[in-house]
Design an enzyme around this catalytic site. Structure first.
Site, PDB file in Angstrom:
ATOM      1  N   CYS A  74       0.832  -1.210   0.000  1.00 31.50           N
ATOM      2  CA  CYS A  74       0.000   0.000   0.000  1.00 31.50           C
ATOM      3  C   CYS A  74       0.867   1.260   0.000  1.00 31.50           C
ATOM      4  O   CYS A  74       1.487   1.569  -0.997  1.00 31.50           O
ATOM      5  CB  CYS A  74      -0.982  -0.047   1.170  1.00 31.50           C
ATOM      6  N   HIS A  77      -3.610  -5.652   1.165  1.00 34.14           N
ATOM      7  CA  HIS A  77      -2.899  -5.833   2.438  1.00 34.14           C
ATOM      8  C   HIS A  77      -2.824  -7.297   2.857  1.00 34.14           C
ATOM      9  O   HIS A  77      -3.680  -7.757   3.622  1.00 34.14           O
ATOM     10  CB  HIS A  77      -3.602  -5.033   3.536  1.00 34.14           C
ATOM     11  N   GLU A  89      -1.007  -8.568   5.059  1.00 36.88           N
ATOM     12  CA  GLU A  89      -0.844  -8.676   6.521  1.00 36.88           C
ATOM     13  C   GLU A  89      -2.179  -8.653   7.256  1.00 36.88           C
ATOM     14  O   GLU A  89      -2.249  -9.028   8.424  1.00 36.88           O
ATOM     15  CB  GLU A  89       0.100  -7.573   7.029  1.00 36.88           C
TER      16      GLU A  89
END
Lengths: 96, 243
Positions: free
Chosen positions: B86, B203, B205
């Site tokens: 990002c 994302h 994560e």
């Protein structure tokens, strides 16, 4: 792409100068902000409005020996940080 | 394998990234401060999501000139693995480590949603445990994620198989409706020519355990680990189109 860099005056000593830097999205890059502003203006009755593009105006003060030096330094700043050449064009004016 | 997560002022996914690496992947990780002048011997550098330096001027523009970025650029030049998520992707583009740029979303809105991305190539350390054509569910959250590049750059990206991820629908089709931000050719993630610098807007994560709604993001972390332990082997099999 710079404006007003002709007719350099030679100043007696280092002075504070003001530069006005204009950063605009490149023509081929979509400018959703400009499109939204155009639509709003038209909705408000400004039907004569065609394309709108929204950019940035950056005013900065710098010390320089003369206009030429001020222009060279401002251009270097544009290339290094103020504009991203992939998506933006820049131009600037040097004021005394 | 030693991981490093760079923390810029305004980073806000650094903790999630650290957690994914340490708690879920189970690997040692250090925080690298933006003012650090060395990488503390890490094997891979992750630039996390967030709003580094308030996103002032342009997303990633200021972060690109922080002291640690000189080291990251040097590290990438030596073939070190660098991964931007990002805002990290935006920083990598600003730094010139990846081609193109990320601009305001087509619809001007911040998007926060689960997205589907198709893995276009697995011949990289970041995607080697994925199959080509595999569709992953990974969340997105960004206001400026519209990937742009000039025609020549796009052609080179395709020719060199540098587009690693594309936004697709649940059936794996890269339609305009499946494109959340107007990215050219539905591009969600790319790798550099030497295949050691990876940037993506989604994302991973935030998708590393089932309770998060998806653990598909873990594949990228595991891929990096597998690549380091066993360089040189990639599963070249692909999923049938349509998945």
């Amino acid at each position: 792409m710079r404006k007003s860099t002709a007719a350099f005056a030679v100043w007696p000593e280092e002075e504070s100068v003001r530069a006005r830097v204009f950063v605009m999205p490149k023509k081929e890059v979509l400018d959703p902000q400009g499109k939204a502003v155009a639509r709003s203006l038209q909705a408000l009755g400004f039907t004569e409005v065609g394309e709108v593009r929204v950019g940035k105006l950056i005013e900065l003060e710098l010390q320089a020996d003369d206009r030429r030096q001020a222009a060279e330094r401002t251009e270097a700043m544009c290339r290094k940080l103020l504009a991203n050449g992939v998506i933006e064009d820049f131009s600037f004016e040097i004021e005394e | 394998m030693r991981w490093g997560v760079v923390v810029f002022p305004g980073s806000n996914d650094d903790q999630d990234t650290l957690w994914a690496i340490e708690q879920v992947l189970g690997e040692p990780v250090v925080r690298l401060w933006h003012k650090d002048a060395d990488l503390h011997g890490v094997d891979v550098v992750v630039l996390p999501g967030g709003f580094s330096y308030g996103d002032y001027l342009r997303c990633g523009a200021m972060a690109r000139f922080s002291p640690i970025m000189d080291k990251v650029i040097e590290f990438a030049g030596r073939g070190g693995l660098v991964w931007g998520i990002c805002n990290g992707f935006q920083v990598l583009c600003e730094a010139g480590l990846l081609p193109g740029a990320l601009v305001r979303n087509r619809d001007r809105r911040f998007v926060c949603a689960m997205s589907y991305v198709r893995v276009e190539d697995n011949d990289t350390p970041f995607t080697r445990l994925c199959r080509r054509g595999e569709v992953l569910r990974i969340p997105i959250k960004h206001g400026e994620g519209c990937y742009v590049a000039d025609a020549t750059t796009l052609e080179l990206l395709e020719r060199n198989r540098q587009v690693l991820l594309r936004y697709v629908d649940a059936n794996g089709r890269a339609t305009s409706e499946a494109n959340p931000n107007g990215s050219l050719d539905n591009i969600a993630g790319i790798v550099n020519e030497s295949r050691n610098v990876f940037g993506l807007m989604p994302h991973p994560e935030h998708a590393v355990e089932k309770w998060m709604g998806s653990d598909d993001g873990l594949k990228f972390f595991q891929s990096v680990l597998a690549a380091q332990r066993n360089p040189g082997t990639t599963d070249r099999t692909a999923v049938a189109p349509g998945h």
